[in-house]
Every structure is written in structure tokens, then in C-alpha cells.
Design a protein around this motif. Structure first.
Motif, mmCIF file in Angstrom:
data_model
loop_
_atom_site.group_PDB
_atom_site.id
_atom_site.type_symbol
_atom_site.label_atom_id
_atom_site.label_comp_id
_atom_site.label_asym_id
_atom_site.label_seq_id
_atom_site.Cartn_x
_atom_site.Cartn_y
_atom_site.Cartn_z
ATOM 1 N N THR A 33 0.837 -1.188 0.000
ATOM 2 C CA THR A 33 0.000 0.000 0.000
ATOM 3 C C THR A 33 0.876 1.243 0.000
ATOM 4 O O THR A 33 1.980 1.243 0.555
ATOM 5 C CB THR A 33 -0.953 0.025 1.220
ATOM 6 N N GLY A 34 0.398 2.299 -0.627
ATOM 7 C CA GLY A 34 1.149 3.539 -0.685
ATOM 8 C C GLY A 34 0.587 4.432 -1.778
ATOM 9 O O GLY A 34 -0.300 4.032 -2.539
ATOM 10 N N LEU A 35 1.105 5.627 -1.857
ATOM 11 C CA LEU A 35 0.642 6.593 -2.845
ATOM 12 C C LEU A 35 0.937 6.130 -4.267
ATOM 13 O O LEU A 35 1.820 5.304 -4.496
ATOM 14 C CB LEU A 35 1.321 7.945 -2.608
ATOM 15 N N SER A 36 0.205 6.670 -5.213
ATOM 16 C CA SER A 36 0.507 6.442 -6.617
ATOM 17 C C SER A 36 1.925 6.959 -6.894
ATOM 18 O O SER A 36 2.269 8.071 -6.503
ATOM 19 C CB SER A 36 -0.497 7.188 -7.500
ATOM 20 N N GLU A 83 -15.445 -0.966 -2.047
ATOM 21 C CA GLU A 83 -15.850 -2.211 -2.693
ATOM 22 C C GLU A 83 -14.687 -2.811 -3.479
ATOM 23 O O GLU A 83 -14.513 -4.038 -3.515
ATOM 24 C CB GLU A 83 -17.050 -1.968 -3.617
ATOM 25 N N ASN A 84 -13.881 -1.962 -4.092
ATOM 26 C CA ASN A 84 -12.699 -2.419 -4.818
ATOM 27 C C ASN A 84 -11.785 -3.225 -3.893
ATOM 28 O O ASN A 84 -11.371 -4.349 -4.223
ATOM 29 C CB ASN A 84 -11.945 -1.198 -5.365
ATOM 30 N N ILE A 85 -11.521 -2.679 -2.723
ATOM 31 C CA ILE A 85 -10.630 -3.351 -1.768
ATOM 32 C C ILE A 85 -11.294 -4.584 -1.166
ATOM 33 O O ILE A 85 -10.645 -5.608 -0.941
ATOM 34 C CB ILE A 85 -10.188 -2.366 -0.663
ATOM 35 N N ARG A 111 -7.517 3.125 6.091
ATOM 36 C CA ARG A 111 -7.129 2.126 7.098
ATOM 37 C C ARG A 111 -8.256 1.136 7.379
ATOM 38 O O ARG A 111 -8.024 -0.066 7.514
ATOM 39 C CB ARG A 111 -6.747 2.810 8.418
ATOM 40 N N GLU A 112 -9.459 1.653 7.476
ATOM 41 C CA GLU A 112 -10.604 0.791 7.795
ATOM 42 C C GLU A 112 -10.743 -0.324 6.771
ATOM 43 O O GLU A 112 -10.995 -1.479 7.126
ATOM 44 C CB GLU A 112 -11.883 1.629 7.837
ATOM 45 N N ASP A 113 -10.560 0.002 5.496
ATOM 46 C CA ASP A 113 -10.695 -1.008 4.444
ATOM 47 C C ASP A 113 -9.571 -2.035 4.520
ATOM 48 O O ASP A 113 -9.793 -3.237 4.375
ATOM 49 C CB ASP A 113 -10.692 -0.337 3.073
ATOM 50 N N ARG A 114 -8.342 -1.567 4.754
ATOM 51 C CA ARG A 114 -7.219 -2.501 4.866
ATOM 52 C C ARG A 114 -7.384 -3.396 6.084
ATOM 53 O O ARG A 114 -7.097 -4.594 6.032
ATOM 54 C CB ARG A 114 -5.901 -1.729 4.937
ATOM 55 N N ASN A 115 -7.865 -2.828 7.183
ATOM 56 C CA ASN A 115 -8.064 -3.627 8.386
ATOM 57 C C ASN A 115 -9.181 -4.651 8.198
ATOM 58 O O ASN A 115 -9.131 -5.748 8.766
ATOM 59 C CB ASN A 115 -8.365 -2.723 9.579
ATOM 60 N N SER A 116 -10.180 -4.308 7.394
ATOM 61 C CA SER A 116 -11.255 -5.268 7.106
ATOM 62 C C SER A 116 -10.712 -6.468 6.341
ATOM 63 O O SER A 116 -11.122 -7.606 6.566
ATOM 64 C CB SER A 116 -12.361 -4.592 6.295
#
Length: 200
Positions: A33-36, A83-85, A111-116
Motif C-alpha cells: 500500500t502507498g501513494l501512486s 468495494e474495490n478493496i 485504514r478501515e478497508d485494509r483492516n477489514s
């Protein structure tokens, strides 16, 4: 969660443990994960090459590539990004169950999506790799010209410019791509996998 009470998970005869034993290595997801422009895809592919050379079964899931197929119906609103994540998390879980090391390269800004996604996996199966790079450096790289378009207002909700990026608070690995060579970065990831006995 399934929308039907009539759908029941069917256990397979061959288990993930069986597949890992056949492959002679454990499976996991390396979540870059990180910036473009931070170097996520470059690093993920370089790590895959190194693992492939060691007879490790791998697969890279890249953000742009996934949006050409599985997620081509999604835009870049906050709900669509979530939804993508979510979809990628479920696909990654299937890949790890198949006995492979899956390397995902997605901005995944929230963060919430990554933690999910992390919650889908057991201990040491989800390895969050924060490819850390200052915004100004990412902008100078800008291989796709996206930052320039975002600064001109041509791309709405662009992460780092008009949409936030929330850095991981406790990632398993931090790769400072503006300070390390690609070879050093790959070595850091491989060493972590060896320390955790995921590969030999």
C-alpha cells in the motif's frame, strides 16, 4: 455475508495445508500500500521474480489490471474504493487458500478497508507492506501523468491531492522507496518471509 440462507460453505477434500505441503512453502498475502508513484507495483513484481526463482508459487494482483476486469464496473468514489478493496481481499483469500503467495499492489488509501481485509486472515497470513514515499517525490516520478492531471482538476478524488491517504499505523514492513534501492527493498521483504517461516 451471503444474501441467501440457502448458501452453505462447502469444505474441500484437499486443504490449504495439503497445498502448502505440496508447494514446500506457506501461503500469505503481501499487501503493498502507498501513494501512486511510490513504487508498489515495481516492488511487488520484483519480489515475485525473486520468489519465482526459488520455486515459490506466486501471483501479483495489480490495481490497474484488476480494474480492467473484475472491478471494471467500479469508479473512484469512496464507496467504490471500499468495494474495490473488499473484492480484492476476498480474491486474495482464495489465492492464499490455493497455496500461493499473492502480492497485491493497491493504493488502498483507507485504514478501515485494509483492516477489514486483514480480518479475513489468520496471524502472519496478512503482511501489510507500506511503501512509504513523500508526495513530492511521487509527483516527480508520476509515470502516468496522473498527478499533473489531478493538480489541474482533471481527475477528481485523486489520492494525495483531493482525496486522503491514511498511512498504516502498524504495518509489518515499511519500505522507504525514496531511500532504498529496489534490490534492498526486495531483500527486506524476502528476509521477513524467511523470518516468519513462510518461505525457506
Amino acid at each position: 455475508m451471503s444474501s441467501s440462507k440457502n448458501i452453505v460453505w462447502h469444505e474441500t477434500t484437499i486443504t490449504r495445508k495439503d497445498r502448502n505441503s505440496l508447494n514446500n512453502h506457506n501461503s500469505c498475502v503481501l499487501w503493498f500500500t502507498g501513494l501512486s508513484g511510490s513504487g508498489k507495483s515495481t516492488l511487488a513484481n520484483a519480489v515475485e521474480v525473486k520468489l519465482h526463482e526459488s520455486q515459490v508459487r506466486t501471483y501479483v494482483l495489480d490495481g490497474d489490471n484488476i480494474r480492467h476486469g473484475l472491478n471494471k464496473d467500479l469508479g473512484f468514489s469512496e464507496d467504490d474504493r471500499k468495494e474495490n478493496i473488499r473484492r480484492i481481499g476476498e480474491v486474495s483469500k482464495l489465492f492464499t487458500d490455493s497455496g500461493q503467495i499473492v502480492l497485491t499492489a493497491f493504493i488502498s488509501p483507507f485504514r478501515e478497508d485494509r483492516n477489514s481485509v486483514r480480518e479475513l486472515f489468520s496471524n502472519h497470513e496478512f503482511i501489510e507492506v507500506y511503501v512509504k514515499c513523500p508526495l513530492e517525490v511521487c509527483e516527480t516520478r508520476d509515470p502516468k501523468g496522473l498527478y499533473d492531471k489531478a493538480r489541474k482538476g482533471e481527475i477528481p478524488e485523486f489520492t494525495g491531492i483531493s482525496s486522503p491517504y491514511e498511512p498504516p499505523e502498524q504495518p509489518e514492513l515499511i519500505i522507504e522507496s525514496n531511500k532504498m534501492t529496489i534490490e534492498q527493498s526486495v531483500e527486506q521483504v524476502i528476509n521477513y518471509l524467511k523470518e516468519k517461516s513462510i518461505v525457506k
